[in-house]
Scaffold this motif. Structure first.
Motif, PDB file in Angstrom:
ATOM      1  N   UNK A 156      -2.667   7.131 -29.876  1.00  0.00           N
ATOM      2  CA  UNK A 156      -1.470   6.307 -29.858  1.00  0.00           C
ATOM      3  C   UNK A 156      -1.159   5.812 -28.451  1.00  0.00           C
ATOM      4  N   UNK A 157      -1.559   6.611 -27.438  1.00  0.00           N
ATOM      5  CA  UNK A 157      -1.255   6.229 -26.059  1.00  0.00           C
ATOM      6  C   UNK A 157      -2.059   5.036 -25.593  1.00  0.00           C
ATOM      7  N   UNK A 158      -3.275   4.861 -26.151  1.00  0.00           N
ATOM      8  CA  UNK A 158      -4.199   3.848 -25.646  1.00  0.00           C
ATOM      9  C   UNK A 158      -4.058   2.559 -26.440  1.00  0.00           C
ATOM     10  N   UNK A 159      -4.286   1.398 -25.768  1.00  0.00           N
ATOM     11  CA  UNK A 159      -4.320   0.129 -26.491  1.00  0.00           C
ATOM     12  C   UNK A 159      -5.478   0.159 -27.468  1.00  0.00           C
ATOM     13  N   UNK A 160      -5.317  -0.442 -28.649  1.00  0.00           N
ATOM     14  CA  UNK A 160      -6.368  -0.385 -29.667  1.00  0.00           C
ATOM     15  C   UNK A 160      -7.669  -0.976 -29.178  1.00  0.00           C
ATOM     16  N   UNK A 161      -7.605  -2.070 -28.407  1.00  0.00           N
ATOM     17  CA  UNK A 161      -8.841  -2.690 -27.967  1.00  0.00           C
ATOM     18  C   UNK A 161      -9.555  -1.886 -26.902  1.00  0.00           C
ATOM     19  N   UNK A 166      -1.554   1.915 -12.237  1.00  0.00           N
ATOM     20  CA  UNK A 166      -0.921   3.209 -11.993  1.00  0.00           C
ATOM     21  C   UNK A 166      -1.745   4.314 -12.650  1.00  0.00           C
ATOM     22  N   UNK A 167      -2.108   5.329 -11.868  1.00  0.00           N
ATOM     23  CA  UNK A 167      -2.695   6.545 -12.412  1.00  0.00           C
ATOM     24  C   UNK A 167      -1.558   7.500 -12.778  1.00  0.00           C
ATOM     25  N   UNK A 168      -1.525   7.955 -14.031  1.00  0.00           N
ATOM     26  CA  UNK A 168      -0.524   8.927 -14.474  1.00  0.00           C
ATOM     27  C   UNK A 168      -1.271  10.213 -14.781  1.00  0.00           C
ATOM     28  N   UNK A 169      -1.140  11.205 -13.891  1.00  0.00           N
ATOM     29  CA  UNK A 169      -1.996  12.391 -13.981  1.00  0.00           C
ATOM     30  C   UNK A 169      -1.210  13.615 -14.442  1.00  0.00           C
ATOM     31  N   UNK A 170      -1.788  14.276 -15.417  1.00  0.00           N
ATOM     32  CA  UNK A 170      -1.218  15.482 -16.001  1.00  0.00           C
ATOM     33  C   UNK A 170      -1.235  16.605 -14.965  1.00  0.00           C
ATOM     34  N   UNK A 171      -0.051  17.177 -14.692  1.00  0.00           N
ATOM     35  CA  UNK A 171       0.044  18.312 -13.777  1.00  0.00           C
ATOM     36  C   UNK A 171       0.586  19.539 -14.477  1.00  0.00           C
ATOM     37  N   UNK A 172       0.353  19.636 -15.795  1.00  0.00           N
ATOM     38  CA  UNK A 172       0.922  20.728 -16.580  1.00  0.00           C
ATOM     39  C   UNK A 172       0.200  22.055 -16.316  1.00  0.00           C
ATOM     40  N   UNK A 232      -2.254   0.972 -16.913  1.00  0.00           N
ATOM     41  CA  UNK A 232      -1.882   2.382 -16.806  1.00  0.00           C
ATOM     42  C   UNK A 232      -3.084   3.236 -17.208  1.00  0.00           C
ATOM     43  N   UNK A 233      -3.472   4.170 -16.342  1.00  0.00           N
ATOM     44  CA  UNK A 233      -4.570   5.099 -16.627  1.00  0.00           C
ATOM     45  C   UNK A 233      -3.976   6.501 -16.739  1.00  0.00           C
ATOM     46  N   UNK A 234      -3.939   7.046 -17.966  1.00  0.00           N
ATOM     47  CA  UNK A 234      -3.379   8.375 -18.212  1.00  0.00           C
ATOM     48  C   UNK A 234      -4.519   9.382 -18.258  1.00  0.00           C
ATOM     49  N   UNK A 267      -1.911  -2.759 -20.182  1.00  0.00           N
ATOM     50  CA  UNK A 267      -3.215  -2.242 -20.614  1.00  0.00           C
ATOM     51  C   UNK A 267      -3.235  -0.743 -20.323  1.00  0.00           C
ATOM     52  N   UNK A 268      -3.556   0.054 -21.340  1.00  0.00           N
ATOM     53  CA  UNK A 268      -3.503   1.508 -21.158  1.00  0.00           C
ATOM     54  C   UNK A 268      -4.865   2.139 -21.460  1.00  0.00           C
ATOM     55  N   UNK A 269      -5.395   2.849 -20.470  1.00  0.00           N
ATOM     56  CA  UNK A 269      -6.604   3.658 -20.652  1.00  0.00           C
ATOM     57  C   UNK A 269      -6.166   5.104 -20.699  1.00  0.00           C
ATOM     58  N   UNK A 270      -6.705   5.897 -21.627  1.00  0.00           N
ATOM     59  CA  UNK A 270      -6.367   7.310 -21.721  1.00  0.00           C
ATOM     60  C   UNK A 270      -7.645   8.133 -21.632  1.00  0.00           C
TER      61      UNK A 270
END
Length: 457
Positions: free
Chosen positions: A1-6, A324-330, A425-427, A452-455
């Motif tokens: 769901x986070x990523x664009x379908x294409x 933007x890089x969105x990086x998990x820090x959990x 956005x790169x998650x 544009x979202x890359x996951x």
């Protein structure tokens, strides 16, 4: 769901695919490149044309060089060695066969000859190089039955050396570049003590790619691969992952067979016997490069007599991209894994430093925190900020973090955002979100803003 379908096909494919996608986001306008010419006042006149960007095609790929070339190709003998042991299900065995079929289909017009061997307690030829060249390979592969016994890997490599690579009756070419692609999901049942297959493969300069599936010992996989072992070893979670590495793997194989020799390609030229002589040169492949993105086009206009004709080189035009890089820090991520994510970001920025892309980074856990914004990147503070960023190690509030990026980075000119930039956005995450999107509606808002979202999971 986070990523664009294409962009779904890119998820999980790593640095190479991301760099390719980033380069594609920038656009070029197609313009002419200058030709350097020299003429001699003879009758008829003789002259030479040299372009900074003459292109040529080789198996459908365009190559850019400052000299005129046509490609020549090494002959490559490539053997797929596929695990048919009992630890593999029938469906998984069929996935391996499908992977082989995809590789052969994509590279069917190359100089590569293919063969395949299944192994379990023993090794069995599925098809050899003659079968491939005479059109029987796909039928043989389709009809191949799963052996479903042990995993005698070293015995199988020994069999490939003797019965395929060194056997002209199997269609082997003596001076071909030899490549072995091993697909396995288990530790070997046998040892290499009796066969010495790895040392013999090294002595014969056989390039070995090893694809390990499921819970395989990475150290043992690397032992089977040729140098550089880090680049030639692949580890995937299940057989569906074969599709994810397909593009990257095909490029590795294709690059083995490609070499260039310096030769002139035809230039269409017309000269006029004046003093000094005048002439026009038209190349079938004028091209230029723009960062990672190469645009090649055909020059088809009619030859015309003209004086001192030198088309001027013109720079490509590019979109501004805010990424933007969105990086998990959990807390589910170890400190080492967090540092590797920082290294990944550094590699991307270093590779694309001369592009029209501006970078920013945000770490998220229970809250979100800006690591560096677009201003920091442009003013040289990004790498220091990234290096000094500490691991938060709490929850995984992903949707809250995307909301933060929208408000505080993409829509914030004080952070250096460009209003009409292409937004990416790169998650990078290793866990399911701890929160929901009900309150922030971050995905819908991102879609509305064409982000544009890359996951990367």
């Amino acid at each position: 769901m986070l990523v664009n379908k294409e962009k779904e096909k890119m998820s999980g494919q790593g640095t190479l695919s991301l760099l390719t996608c980033m380069a594609a986001i920038e656009t070029d306008t197609i313009k002419y490149i200058g030709l350097s010419m020299a003429g001699q006042s003879t009758s008829p006149p003789t002259f030479t044309a040299c372009s900074p960007g003459l292109a040529h095609e080789c198996d459908g790929n365009s190559y850019l060089n400052s000299i005129c070339q046509e490609c020549t190709k090494k002959i490559v003998d490539l053997v797929f060695l596929i695990d048919g042991s009992g630890s593999m299900t029938g469906d998984e065995f069929d996935e391996s066969k499908g992977f082989i079929n995809n590789i052969m289909t994509t590279l069917k017009n190359s100089s590569i000859k293919f063969a395949a061997v299944q192994f379990s307690s023993t090794a069995r030829t599925v098809f050899d190089f003659n079968d491939y060249q005479e059109g029987r390979a796909l039928t043989n592969l389709t009809n191949e039955k799963h052996m479903a016994h042990l995993t005698n890997t070293y015995q199988a490599i020994d069999s490939v050396l003797k019965n395929i690579f060194e056997n002209q009756a199997a269609g082997a070419t003596a001076d071909a570049t030899k490549v072995l692609v091993l697909i396995t999901d288990g530790t070997s049942s046998d040892s290499d003590r009796n066969y010495n297959s790895i040392k013999r493969s090294d002595e014969k300069n056989i390039i070995r790619f090893v694809i390990g599936v499921k819970n395989v010992d990475l150290k043992k996989l690397k032992f089977l691969a040729s140098e550089p072992k880090e680049n030639n070893t692949f580890l995937i979670q299940d057989y569906n992952g074969l599709k994810g590495i397909l593009d990257n793997f095909q490029k590795k194989i294709f690059n083995i067979q490609e070499t260039d020799t310096i030769k002139y390609i035809g230039l269409s030229m017309a000269g006029q016997s004046t003093s000094p002589p005048t002439f026009t040169a038209c190349s079938p492949g004028l091209a230029h490069e723009c960062d990672l993105n190469s645009i090649c086009y055909q020059f088809n206009s009619q030859l015309q007599i003209t004086s001192n004709f030198t088309p001027a080189f013109q720079e490509c035009t590019k979109k501004i991209v805010d990424l933007v890089f969105l990086i998990d820090g959990s807390a589910s991520m170890t400190g080492d894994a967090f540092e590797k994510n920082k290294g990944f970001i550094n590699n991307i920025m270093t590779t694309l430093k001369n592009s029209s892309i501006k970078f920013a980074a945000v770490q998220f856990s229970s809250t979100a925190r800006t690591v560096f914004d677009f201003n920091d990147y442009q003013e040289g503070r990004a790498l220091t900020n990234l290096t000094n960023e500490k691991h938060m190690a709490l929850l995984t509030n992903t949707h809250q973090a995307i909301d933060f990026v929208l408000k505080n980075i993409f829509e914030n000119q004080a952070a250096g955002a460009t209003a009409d930039a292409t937004k990416v956005l790169v998650v990078i995450t290793d866990g399911k979100p701890s929160d929901t999107d009900r309150n922030v509606n971050s995905i819908k808002r991102s879609d509305e803003k064409n982000i544009i979202r890359f996951v990367i999971g």
